[in-house]
Design an enzyme around this catalytic site. Structure first.
Site, PDB file in Angstrom:
ATOM      1  N   GLY A 106       0.777  -1.236   0.000  1.00  0.00           N
ATOM      2  CA  GLY A 106       0.000   0.000   0.000  1.00  0.00           C
ATOM      3  C   GLY A 106       0.805   1.282   0.000  1.00  0.00           C
ATOM      4  N   SER A 107       1.986   1.280  -0.634  1.00  0.00           N
ATOM      5  CA  SER A 107       2.749   2.540  -0.644  1.00  0.00           C
ATOM      6  C   SER A 107       2.047   3.596  -1.488  1.00  0.00           C
ATOM      7  CB  SER A 107       4.185   2.315  -1.119  1.00  0.00           C
ATOM      8  OG  SER A 107       4.233   2.009  -2.494  1.00  0.00           O
ATOM      9  N   ASN A 108       1.401   3.186  -2.575  1.00  0.00           N
ATOM     10  CA  ASN A 108       0.634   4.164  -3.365  1.00  0.00           C
ATOM     11  C   ASN A 108      -0.566   4.673  -2.579  1.00  0.00           C
ATOM     12  OD1 ASN A 108       1.572   4.659  -6.252  1.00  0.00           O
ATOM     13  ND2 ASN A 108       1.786   2.441  -6.085  1.00  0.00           N
ATOM     14  N   LEU A 115      -4.725  -6.395  -6.984  1.00  0.00           N
ATOM     15  CA  LEU A 115      -4.248  -7.443  -7.877  1.00  0.00           C
ATOM     16  C   LEU A 115      -5.307  -8.427  -8.363  1.00  0.00           C
ATOM     17  CD1 LEU A 115      -0.776  -8.085  -6.203  1.00  0.00           C
ATOM     18  CD2 LEU A 115      -1.383  -6.449  -8.000  1.00  0.00           C
ATOM     19  N   HIS A 149      -0.699   1.094 -13.514  1.00  0.00           N
ATOM     20  CA  HIS A 149       0.013  -0.105 -13.944  1.00  0.00           C
ATOM     21  C   HIS A 149       1.502   0.232 -14.055  1.00  0.00           C
ATOM     22  CE1 HIS A 149       0.374  -4.053 -15.725  1.00  0.00           C
ATOM     23  NE2 HIS A 149       1.235  -3.519 -16.576  1.00  0.00           N
ATOM     24  N   ASP A 172      -6.087  -4.189 -17.907  1.00  0.00           N
ATOM     25  CA  ASP A 172      -5.132  -3.202 -18.427  1.00  0.00           C
ATOM     26  C   ASP A 172      -5.456  -2.665 -19.819  1.00  0.00           C
ATOM     27  OD1 ASP A 172      -3.653  -3.627 -16.074  1.00  0.00           O
ATOM     28  OD2 ASP A 172      -2.604  -5.310 -16.995  1.00  0.00           O
ATOM     29  N   ARG A 222     -12.260 -13.025  -2.281  1.00  0.00           N
ATOM     30  CA  ARG A 222     -12.546 -13.036  -3.726  1.00  0.00           C
ATOM     31  C   ARG A 222     -14.031 -13.311  -4.009  1.00  0.00           C
ATOM     32  NH1 ARG A 222      -8.950 -14.575  -8.344  1.00  0.00           N
ATOM     33  NH2 ARG A 222      -7.270 -14.807  -6.845  1.00  0.00           N
ATOM     34  N   ASN A 243      -6.891   2.849 -12.489  1.00  0.00           N
ATOM     35  CA  ASN A 243      -5.844   1.938 -12.009  1.00  0.00           C
ATOM     36  C   ASN A 243      -4.481   2.511 -12.388  1.00  0.00           C
ATOM     37  OD1 ASN A 243      -4.656  -0.573 -11.092  1.00  0.00           O
ATOM     38  ND2 ASN A 243      -4.379  -1.123 -13.247  1.00  0.00           N
ATOM     39  N   GLU A 247       5.378   6.379  -9.691  1.00  0.00           N
ATOM     40  CA  GLU A 247       3.982   6.184  -9.261  1.00  0.00           C
ATOM     41  C   GLU A 247       3.643   7.146  -8.122  1.00  0.00           C
ATOM     42  OE1 GLU A 247       2.667   2.128  -8.664  1.00  0.00           O
ATOM     43  OE2 GLU A 247       4.299   1.353  -9.864  1.00  0.00           O
TER      44      GLU A 247
HETATM   45  C1  GAR Z   1       2.674  -0.980  -7.776  1.00  0.00           C
HETATM   46  O1  GAR Z   1       3.890  -0.996  -8.482  1.00  0.00           O
HETATM   47  C2  GAR Z   1       1.520  -1.034  -8.749  1.00  0.00           C
HETATM   48  O2  GAR Z   1       1.755  -0.337  -9.946  1.00  0.00           O
HETATM   49  C3  GAR Z   1       1.435  -2.495  -9.028  1.00  0.00           C
HETATM   50  O3  GAR Z   1       1.634  -3.111  -7.761  1.00  0.00           O
HETATM   51  C4  GAR Z   1       2.483  -2.272  -6.972  1.00  0.00           C
HETATM   52  C5  GAR Z   1       1.798  -2.040  -5.652  1.00  0.00           C
HETATM   53  O4  GAR Z   1       2.600  -1.316  -4.778  1.00  0.00           O
HETATM   54  N1  GAR Z   1       0.181  -2.832  -9.603  1.00  0.00           N
HETATM   55  C6  GAR Z   1       0.026  -3.792 -10.494  1.00  0.00           C
HETATM   56  O5  GAR Z   1       0.943  -4.506 -10.848  1.00  0.00           O
HETATM   57  C7  GAR Z   1      -1.407  -3.946 -11.029  1.00  0.00           C
HETATM   58  N2  GAR Z   1      -1.417  -4.723 -12.217  1.00  0.00           N
HETATM   59  P1  GAR Z   1       1.986  -0.659  -3.465  1.00  0.00           P
HETATM   60  O6  GAR Z   1       1.098  -1.714  -2.789  1.00  0.00           O
HETATM   61  O7  GAR Z   1       3.188  -0.355  -2.618  1.00  0.00           O
HETATM   62  O8  GAR Z   1       1.209   0.554  -3.860  1.00  0.00           O
END
Ligand code: GAR
Length: 187
Positions: free
Chosen positions: A12-14, A84, A103, A144, A58, A101, A173
């Site tokens: 969850g850093s984003n 995911l 990517h 995607d 799920r 989203n 990101e």
């Molecule tokens: C991120 O790099 C995001 O772009 C990717 O998972 C990571 C999650 O990081 N997402 C995908 O690959 C979706 N297809 P985070 O949990 O630290 O935000």
């Protein structure tokens, strides 16, 4: 103030950057984090910001349970940030052009089923790409493939392994996702 609900599956850093951004900004309110993994790091991060978390599995994503709970938060925008699982069509239909989203690659390359996290960066390196990047896009029924909102590339020639590519792409990101979300809300 517009309500945002964030969906995340892992660290969850984003999600954290987005919560941080909008905690200092009156454009939007992060009203909930929806997470499909009860052990995910994002749960603690949401708690730090006082944001409620809805944990689901799920089956609940696909049987209408998640949509019913989502509606209660009255989201203006639904933001997938490291989510995911395949996003269900009932939510996409209920919120047309309101699900986005991020990517970790320059779509349409390196997208689709199974292309997430390090799988993406490994494929990019195997193809000897000089550049990778990020794509922020609308979510439709196919992995995607929704319309692209924003892309940004970054040189990766000197990266020796998928982890190094991931770290570089993640910086992009964090820098752009909150700002792009804010722009979408202002338009
Ligand atoms: C991120 O790099 C995001 O772009 C990717 O998972 C990571 C999650 O990081 N997402 C995908 O690959 C979706 N297809 P985070 O949990 O630290 O935000």
């Amino acid at each position: 103030m517009k309500n945002i609900v964030v969906f995340a599956s892992g660290g969850g850093s984003n999600a954290e950057k987005i919560m941080e951004h909008f905690s200092q900004n009156s454009t939007a309110n992060i009203v909930a984090v929806f997470c499909n993994n009860s052990k995910a790091g994002v749960i603690e991060k949401a708690a730090d910001f006082g944001v409620p978390v809805v944990v689901f599995n799920r089956e609940q994503l696909d049987n209408g349970f998640v949509l019913r709970h989502l509606v209660a938060f009255n989201p203006y925008l639904i933001v997938l940030a490291g989510f995911l699982l395949k996003f269900p069509s009932d939510i996409i239909t209920a919120y047309p052009h309101k699900v986005i989203n991020i990517h970790p690659a320059l779509l349409p390359k390196y997208g689709g089923k199974g292309m997430y996290g390090l799988h993406v960066h490994r494929a990019v390196l195997e193809n000897k790409e000089q550049e990778s990047g990020i794509t922020i896009h609308y979510v439709d029924e196919n992995y995607d493939e929704g319309n692209i909102i924003f892309q940004k590339g970054i040189a990766i020639e000197e990266c020796l392994n998928p982890e190094e590519v991931a770290a570089k792409v993640l910086t992009l990101e964090h820098e752009h996702y909150p700002k792009v979300i804010e722009e979408l809300l202002n338009n």
